[in-house]
Design a protein around this motif. Structure first.
Motif, PDB file in Angstrom:
ATOM      1  N   ARG A  15       1.134  -1.532  -0.098  1.00 50.15           N
ATOM      2  CA  ARG A  15      -0.309   0.122   0.022  1.00 50.15           C
ATOM      3  C   ARG A  15       1.174   1.288  -0.322  1.00 50.15           C
TER       4      ARG A  15
ATOM      5  N   THR B  13       0.224   6.506   0.728  1.00 49.50           N
ATOM      6  CA  THR B  13      -0.772   5.590   0.401  1.00 49.50           C
ATOM      7  C   THR B  13      -0.648   5.622  -1.252  1.00 49.50           C
TER       8      THR B  13
ATOM      9  N   ARG C  54      -7.192   2.166   3.047  1.00 52.65           N
ATOM     10  CA  ARG C  54      -6.446   1.784   4.229  1.00 52.65           C
ATOM     11  C   ARG C  54      -7.796   1.810   5.094  1.00 52.65           C
TER      12      ARG C  54
END
Length: 371
Positions: free
Chosen positions: A261, A281, A287
């Motif tokens: 991620r 990210t 997330r």
């Protein structure tokens, strides 16, 4: 424009005083230290409208130098003024050691008496501060300040010596000293008598508590847990500690936890005010997708574009909050809502997070649930 003379201008208190008072547009500061000649002292003393007499000695090679360095230098300054009929207010920086019957204390007491006598004889206000231990930036370590020495040593992992951990010491902070000195100067013409002055605020602290605080400041770079700094003393001590750190060691690295991620890193932790962390990210990545019973958080995107989604865990309605780094908007994360943040842009999203409690792996209060 008022002309002010500071003797001992390169000393601990002098440097802090000059740094503050020099910023005033109504003050011209003249500085005297050990490198100046007696002729320069006389020239500046006769120009001055107010004198801060901070010069002195406290660790001479010979005992007799106490009187020369403290009473002798003070008397020389007074003689310059008296012989020229100069009525110049003087503020003398003395020490609580003046109450003691030792060579240093006797020399400081004699200097006090000389200044007060000058004020009485010539008819001008004079002020004597019997200072306890002063702490703050720019004090000389391994000299006469336990705080400076311990800050210096602990920041460099040099052992310190604590003979009596339960012993108490009275401390005053340098900024309070400077503020009081300046207030006295500003009111010198309206003061009714020459007198002794005290710093309005002081701290009575055990040596063991000073040591414990400094050790915690040192370890906070590794644990990330920083003192809550709830008291003025703790805040002042932390500022003082940082001022003694090695100049090649101001920076330290955070642990970055990388995955597909992006990454996440903890930044600051406190025992009573939660913690701050930061993440990067990648585009299209989500997330979160979890909820908490009690833990709450704040999200702040500072770069990129994202959407924060919420759903009350027993409902189906989804709430959406678009956010981006061009228009800073803080999003509160209430308990009982499963939530997520998704990068909806073309560049990585940088997000600051705050949680109201430290992460406890034994009781994470974090439960997976798709928004």
């Amino acid at each position: 424009m008022r002309t002010v003379l500071v003797t001992g201008a390169n000393g601990f208190i002098g440097r802090n005083l000059v740094a503050t008072i020099s910023r005033r547009e109504d003050i011209e500061v003249m500085r005297i230290d050990s490198k100046n000649s007696l002729e320069e002292l006389e020239e500046y003393a006769l120009k001055a409208d107010f004198i801060y007499h901070l010069a002195g000695v406290n660790r001479p090679e010979n005992t007799e130098d106490f009187m020369t360095g403290n009473l002798g230098s003070t008397q020389h300054l007074i003689n310059i003024l008296s012989s020229n009929q100069k009525k110049t207010p003087i503020l003398l920086s003395s020490s609580i050691q003046a109450k003691q019957e030792n060579p240093y204390g006797s020399s400081k007491r004699a200097a006090e008496e000389a200044v007060l006598a000058y004020g009485h004889n010539i008819g001008v206000n004079t002020f004597v501060y019997r200072l306890p231990n002063v702490f703050g930036k720019w004090s000389k370590p391994n000299y006469n300040s336990v705080v400076a020495t311990w800050c210096y040593n602990i920041s460099r992992e040099i052992p310190i010596q604590v003979n009596n951990p339960e012993a108490e010491v009275e401390l005053v902070y340098i900024d309070d000293v400077v503020e009081s000195f300046i207030d006295t100067m500003d009111a010198a013409d309206t003061s009714s008598i020459s007198d002794y002055r005290d710093i309005p605020r002081s701290f009575i602290v055990k040596l063991k508590d000073i040591e414990a605080s400094l050790v915690s400041f040192k370890s906070s770079r590794h644990t990330l847990v920083i003192s809550d700094l709830k008291s003025d003393f703790e805040r002042f001590l932390y500022s003082t500690y940082l001022s003694y750190m090695p100049e090649d060691d101001f920076g330290y690295d955070l642990e970055m936890k990388h995955d597909n991620r992006g990454w996440l890193a903890e930044f600051i932790k406190t025992e009573h005010s939660g913690q701050v962390f930061i993440s990067r990210t990648k585009p299209g990545i989500t997330r979160g997708n979890h909820w908490h019973h009690t833990k709450v958080e704040k999200f702040l995107v500072i770069e990129g574009e994202a959407v924060v989604k919420f759903r009350r865990i027993e409902d189906e309605k989804i709430l959406e909050y678009p956010v981006n780094g061009l228009s800073l908007r803080v999003i509160d994360i209430p308990p009982g809502y499963t939530h997520s943040i998704t990068n909806t842009g073309t560049i990585d999203v940088i997000t600051l997070f705050w949680a109201n409690e430290l992460f406890n792996p034994d009781k994470p209060d974090t439960y997976y649930l798709e928004v």
